[in-house]
Scaffold this motif. Sequence first.
Motif, PDB file in Angstrom:
ATOM      1  N   GLU A 138       0.829  -1.206   0.000  1.00 33.87           N
ATOM      2  CA  GLU A 138       0.000   0.000   0.000  1.00 33.87           C
ATOM      3  C   GLU A 138       0.862   1.254   0.000  1.00 33.87           C
ATOM      4  N   ALA A 139       1.939   1.237   0.756  1.00 33.93           N
ATOM      5  CA  ALA A 139       2.833   2.398   0.805  1.00 33.93           C
ATOM      6  C   ALA A 139       3.439   2.661  -0.578  1.00 33.93           C
ATOM      7  N   GLN A 140       3.783   1.595  -1.275  1.00 30.73           N
ATOM      8  CA  GLN A 140       4.343   1.732  -2.623  1.00 30.73           C
ATOM      9  C   GLN A 140       3.310   2.336  -3.576  1.00 30.73           C
ATOM     10  N   ARG A 141       2.081   1.821  -3.522  1.00 28.03           N
ATOM     11  CA  ARG A 141       1.026   2.368  -4.391  1.00 28.03           C
ATOM     12  C   ARG A 141       0.782   3.837  -4.079  1.00 28.03           C
ATOM     13  N   LEU A 142       0.800   4.195  -2.788  1.00 23.32           N
ATOM     14  CA  LEU A 142       0.588   5.585  -2.395  1.00 23.32           C
ATOM     15  C   LEU A 142       1.721   6.472  -2.905  1.00 23.32           C
ATOM     16  N   ASP A 143       2.955   6.015  -2.800  1.00 23.00           N
ATOM     17  CA  ASP A 143       4.093   6.788  -3.307  1.00 23.00           C
ATOM     18  C   ASP A 143       3.951   7.038  -4.804  1.00 23.00           C
ATOM     19  N   ILE A 144       3.556   6.016  -5.544  1.00 23.02           N
ATOM     20  CA  ILE A 144       3.376   6.153  -6.993  1.00 23.02           C
ATOM     21  C   ILE A 144       2.216   7.095  -7.284  1.00 23.02           C
ATOM     22  N   ALA A 145       1.126   6.953  -6.540  1.00 19.66           N
ATOM     23  CA  ALA A 145      -0.048   7.817  -6.727  1.00 19.66           C
ATOM     24  C   ALA A 145       0.329   9.277  -6.523  1.00 19.66           C
ATOM     25  N   ILE A 146       1.057   9.554  -5.462  1.00 19.43           N
ATOM     26  CA  ILE A 146       1.465  10.927  -5.163  1.00 19.43           C
ATOM     27  C   ILE A 146       2.398  11.459  -6.243  1.00 19.43           C
ATOM     28  N   ALA A 147       3.350  10.634  -6.663  1.00 18.30           N
ATOM     29  CA  ALA A 147       4.313  11.069  -7.679  1.00 18.30           C
ATOM     30  C   ALA A 147       3.619  11.393  -8.998  1.00 18.30           C
ATOM     31  N   LEU A 148       2.676  10.551  -9.417  1.00 15.13           N
ATOM     32  CA  LEU A 148       1.992  10.806 -10.686  1.00 15.13           C
ATOM     33  C   LEU A 148       1.094  12.037 -10.578  1.00 15.13           C
ATOM     34  N   THR A 149       0.407  12.179  -9.465  1.00 14.78           N
ATOM     35  CA  THR A 149      -0.451  13.353  -9.276  1.00 14.78           C
ATOM     36  C   THR A 149       0.393  14.629  -9.301  1.00 14.78           C
ATOM     37  N   GLN A 150       1.524  14.607  -8.618  1.00 17.04           N
ATOM     38  CA  GLN A 150       2.404  15.779  -8.624  1.00 17.04           C
ATOM     39  C   GLN A 150       2.927  16.086 -10.023  1.00 17.04           C
ATOM     40  N   LEU A 151       3.313  15.043 -10.764  1.00 14.17           N
ATOM     41  CA  LEU A 151       3.794  15.228 -12.132  1.00 14.17           C
ATOM     42  C   LEU A 151       2.706  15.861 -12.989  1.00 14.17           C
TER      43      LEU A 151
END
Length: 91
Positions: free
Chosen positions: A25-38
């Motif tokens: 879940e932490a990995q998915r959240l990190d990816i979610a945040i990174a893509l949203t920020q991008l």
Amino acid sequence: MGKIDELINKKKAESAIFATEYEKEAQRLDIAIALTQLRKELGLTQRELAEKVGKPQSTIARIENGSMNPSLTILHEIATKVGKELHVEFK
């Protein structure tokens, strides 16, 4: 360390299953945040980003809301099509 961090660490120590699921879940959240920020950095909506990278808008939404664990291939395609590099690191 906050109380929630202490609780999480305790649960991870008590249960290997919890620890594994928490890390996923932490990995998915990190990816979610990174893509949203991008996407926001690029000034694009989900639909505009999806069109730019040739993916359905639903794929972008699922990555951003953490319900999809995207492959490195998908993340690389997104990065390449918006002129960015994808970096993966082991810590």
